[in-house]
Design an enzyme around this catalytic site. Structure first.
Site, PDB file in Angstrom:
ATOM      1  N   HIS A 121       0.874  -1.173   0.000  1.00  0.00           N
ATOM      2  CA  HIS A 121       0.000   0.000   0.000  1.00  0.00           C
ATOM      3  C   HIS A 121       0.915   1.229   0.000  1.00  0.00           C
ATOM      4  O   HIS A 121       2.035   1.169   0.519  1.00  0.00           O
ATOM      5  CB  HIS A 121      -0.820  -0.061   1.290  1.00  0.00           C
ATOM      6  CG  HIS A 121      -1.900   0.955   1.400  1.00  0.00           C
ATOM      7  ND1 HIS A 121      -1.648   2.266   1.728  1.00  0.00           N
ATOM      8  CD2 HIS A 121      -3.248   0.852   1.248  1.00  0.00           C
ATOM      9  CE1 HIS A 121      -2.801   2.930   1.774  1.00  0.00           C
ATOM     10  NE2 HIS A 121      -3.774   2.092   1.487  1.00  0.00           N
ATOM     11  N   ASP A 198       3.312  -3.996   7.866  1.00  0.00           N
ATOM     12  CA  ASP A 198       2.073  -3.244   7.701  1.00  0.00           C
ATOM     13  C   ASP A 198       0.943  -4.231   7.977  1.00  0.00           C
ATOM     14  O   ASP A 198       0.622  -5.080   7.143  1.00  0.00           O
ATOM     15  CB  ASP A 198       1.996  -2.687   6.276  1.00  0.00           C
ATOM     16  CG  ASP A 198       0.626  -2.087   5.968  1.00  0.00           C
ATOM     17  OD1 ASP A 198      -0.246  -2.087   6.864  1.00  0.00           O
ATOM     18  OD2 ASP A 198       0.423  -1.629   4.826  1.00  0.00           O
ATOM     19  N   GLN A 201      -4.308  -5.037   7.116  1.00  0.00           N
ATOM     20  CA  GLN A 201      -5.264  -6.072   6.725  1.00  0.00           C
ATOM     21  C   GLN A 201      -5.066  -7.333   7.563  1.00  0.00           C
ATOM     22  O   GLN A 201      -5.956  -8.177   7.618  1.00  0.00           O
ATOM     23  CB  GLN A 201      -5.117  -6.421   5.235  1.00  0.00           C
ATOM     24  CG  GLN A 201      -5.268  -5.244   4.289  1.00  0.00           C
ATOM     25  CD  GLN A 201      -6.660  -4.634   4.340  1.00  0.00           C
ATOM     26  OE1 GLN A 201      -7.641  -5.282   4.710  1.00  0.00           O
ATOM     27  NE2 GLN A 201      -6.756  -3.364   3.975  1.00  0.00           N
ATOM     28  N   LYS A 224     -10.273  -0.425  10.797  1.00  0.00           N
ATOM     29  CA  LYS A 224     -10.542  -1.641  10.033  1.00  0.00           C
ATOM     30  C   LYS A 224     -10.859  -2.808  10.976  1.00  0.00           C
ATOM     31  O   LYS A 224     -11.169  -3.907  10.534  1.00  0.00           O
ATOM     32  CB  LYS A 224      -9.332  -1.996   9.162  1.00  0.00           C
ATOM     33  CG  LYS A 224      -9.023  -0.965   8.083  1.00  0.00           C
ATOM     34  CD  LYS A 224      -7.952  -1.503   7.152  1.00  0.00           C
ATOM     35  CE  LYS A 224      -7.114  -0.451   6.465  1.00  0.00           C
ATOM     36  NZ  LYS A 224      -7.805   0.426   5.546  1.00  0.00           N
ATOM     37  N   CYS A 362      -4.802   2.300  -3.587  1.00  0.00           N
ATOM     38  CA  CYS A 362      -3.524   2.801  -3.067  1.00  0.00           C
ATOM     39  C   CYS A 362      -2.377   1.837  -3.352  1.00  0.00           C
ATOM     40  O   CYS A 362      -1.421   1.758  -2.577  1.00  0.00           O
ATOM     41  CB  CYS A 362      -3.591   3.105  -1.575  1.00  0.00           C
ATOM     42  SG  CYS A 362      -4.834   4.321  -1.163  1.00  0.00           S
TER      43      CYS A 362
END
Lengths: 406, 154
Positions: A121, A198, A201, A224, A362
């Site tokens: 991303h 990261d 998710q 999220k 993104c």
């Protein structure tokens, strides 16, 4: 709490959206909020509000305790060793910027290399790009294979003697690939390389165990995870957070301020300058309790079933082309429809109450690699059902009808 | 809202088989437009003669059905018009997409107006207006031979 009845906990599903029942398939972008989380924000503002960590009055002490409770809950949820390894930020984007900034200040030297992947991303690329300019750091890209994965072998191939940091996603927000981050971390550490994950998710959909993963930093996006916007978490190993310099200066992060010298506060205050997103932090405790109540194993099982069902459904639909077929796949179904631009797909699906995302999500590097400007993406959360995916498929068929596709 | 109004047959047809697609051989003015967030891009080529009449116009690009159809219909209508007429038509189109119920320009024939009004359904989809207007703003930029890319996002 049973996952089958979970939709009832989310008031938005009682709303009619343009006269339709909402089929929300955009959770990789942001998840909907359970009532307990929304109520907690309201309760804090109306009955308990005070700033934290400063004043000695009753409300301030109570709010500080609530705020610190969430830190302990997060620590427990991700199995971090120490409570002070949990830093609140304004989002995962800020968390990644924070890491890139402090490593740039006091760890990386001119000519050092950072290894990222083509799946990243923009939030896990642009902050490192800043260091290209300011520190003459080189960025290398591990390549995505045809299945939309980045393998351990590919990472190993791209490591050079100058690689100082590997910054990778836990779960791709486009192909859904779940990366072998524990193995990558083991490999990296054997070569003295730091690992930044990261986890935007990963955190909402996978079981997290920082002590087992052993990564050096892990960034989390709270909105999220059925939590409030404006809030992220940075997990960082205590050793690094203690050694590295502060990111932002201001109130709360200092120890002593004189005209000729300033000393910084202890962890976690060192990285939490200024008034924080207090209500969001306090409400995020409810998000964690909510997920714990359902159980992450149940969430993972539920979402894996949905993805499998959705994948089969879309694979059978001619004209639909799924992006990526990783062996280990999270709750993301990105696709293209032959001859129909993703924005037209999203507009037509929206008319049926099916909310998806269209665009490059993104991830322009990834879309350039696939040689497409954009894709359509349906992503699942705990509240989705197989019925939602049937409606997605029906709506795609409607789209095909409008565009005269077979 | 009405999808049928947005995706009329003529729009789908122009979107699928855009007219004047490609690079004109001997253009003397051009400009680019790009909406990076949604991935629509267009490059408009003009061949303007001494009387400032558009002798030829074409475009290259990729994007959604709305943006491709809009560029296709635009090039069809602009061919043969002079620069001032073309600019007035652009202004008329942009006003129609924004608020006017109909087209007013005297430089458009009735059948041309009917064709252009097919794009009026976009009005009900604020997120898609930028798709319909990109090529038109790029056309104005091409008349000026501007080097910087046009954007209609934000």
């Amino acid at each position: 709490m049973k996952i089958e009845n979970i939709k009832k906990e989310f008031p938005i599903f009682d709303e009619k959206i343009q006269n339709n029942d909402l089929v929300y398939l955009d959770s990789a972008n942001s998840s909907q909020k359970p009532k307990v989380v929304a109520d907690r924000i309201n309760e804090f503002y109306t009955k308990q509000f005070s700033n934290v960590g400063r004043s000695v009055h009753y409300l301030a002490v109570a709010a500080t305790n609530l705020y610190e409770n969430t830190r302990s809950s997060v620590q427990k949820y991700i199995n971090a060793k120490d409570k002070n390894e949990i830093v609140f930020t304004k989002g995962a984007t800020e968390a990644l910027n924070l890491v890139a900034n402090i490593l740039g200040q006091n760890y990386l030297n001119e000519g050092d290399e950072i290894l990222i992947t083509e799946l990243e991303h923009h939030s896990n690329y642009v902050p490192w790009h800043f260091l290209r300019k300011s520190k003459n750091i080189k960025i290398n890209f591990a390549e995505m294979n045809e299945d939309g994965e980045v393998t351990l072998e590919e990472i190993e191939k791209k490591i050079t003697p100058k690689t100082k940091v590997i910054a990778i996603t836990h779960l791709s927000n486009v192909t859904g690939a779940i990366l072998p981050i524990k193995e990558i971390t083991d490999l990296a550490h054997s070569k003295g390389i730091l690992v930044v994950i990261d986890g935007c998710q990963g955190a909402p959909h996978l079981k997290l165990n920082m002590q087992d993963l052993d990564c050096d930093f892990y960034a989390i996006s709270c909105h999220k995870m059925y939590g409030p916007t404006g809030l992220g978490v940075l997990y960082g190993k205590k050793k690094w957070l203690e050694e590295l310099p502060p990111y932002q200066g201001g109130g709360g992060m200092i120890s002593e301020v004189k005209k000729d010298s300033i000393s910084y506060g202890e962890l976690p205050n060192k990285y939490e300058a200024g008034t924080m997103a207090t209500a969001q932090v306090i409400a995020f405790d409810e998000s964690i309790k909510f997920m714990e109540n359902i159980g992450i194993e149940n969430i993972m099982k539920h979402e894996a079933d949905l993805v499998e069902y959705g994948q089969e459904l879309l694979q059978k639909n001619n004209s639909v082309k799924l992006i990526g077929s990783p062996k280990n796949k999270g709750g993301v179904l990105s696709f293209t429809l032959k001859g129909v631009h993703p924005h037209d797909i999203a507009t037509i699906l929206d008319e049926d109450g099916v909310a998806i995302r269209a665009g490059h999500h993104c991830c322009q590097i990834l879309h350039d690699k696939l040689n497409i400007p954009a894709s359509a993406r349906a992503s699942v959360g705990i509240y989705n059902t197989k019925d939602d995916l049937d409606k997605l498929n029906d709506s795609i068929n409607n789209c095909k009808k409008i565009f005269n596709l077979k | 809202m009405n999808l049928k109004e947005l995706y009329q047959e003529i729009i789908l047809e122009h979107g699928k088989n855009p007219r004047n697609l490609g690079k004109t051989d001997d253009f003397n003015k051009d400009a680019k437009g790009n909406n990076p967030l949604c991935g629509d891009n267009v490059h408009v080529y003009l061949k303007l003669n001494g009387q400032k009449i558009v002798e030829d116009i074409s475009f290259e690009g990729s994007g959604c059905a709305i943006s491709m159809a809009s560029a296709s219909i635009m090039t069809d209508l602009i061919k043969g018009k002079n620069e001032n007429e073309a600019k007035e038509i652009v202004e008329d189109f942009l006003q129609m997409i924004k608020e006017n119920p109909e087209l007013k320009s005297e430089y458009l024939q009735d059948d041309e107006k009917t064709k252009l009004m097919c794009l009026s359904g976009v009005k009900q989809y604020p997120m898609r207006v930028k798709c319909a207007t990109l090529s038109w703003h790029t056309l104005v930029s091409a008349f000026e031979n501007k080097k910087e890319e046009v954007k209609t996002e934000n």
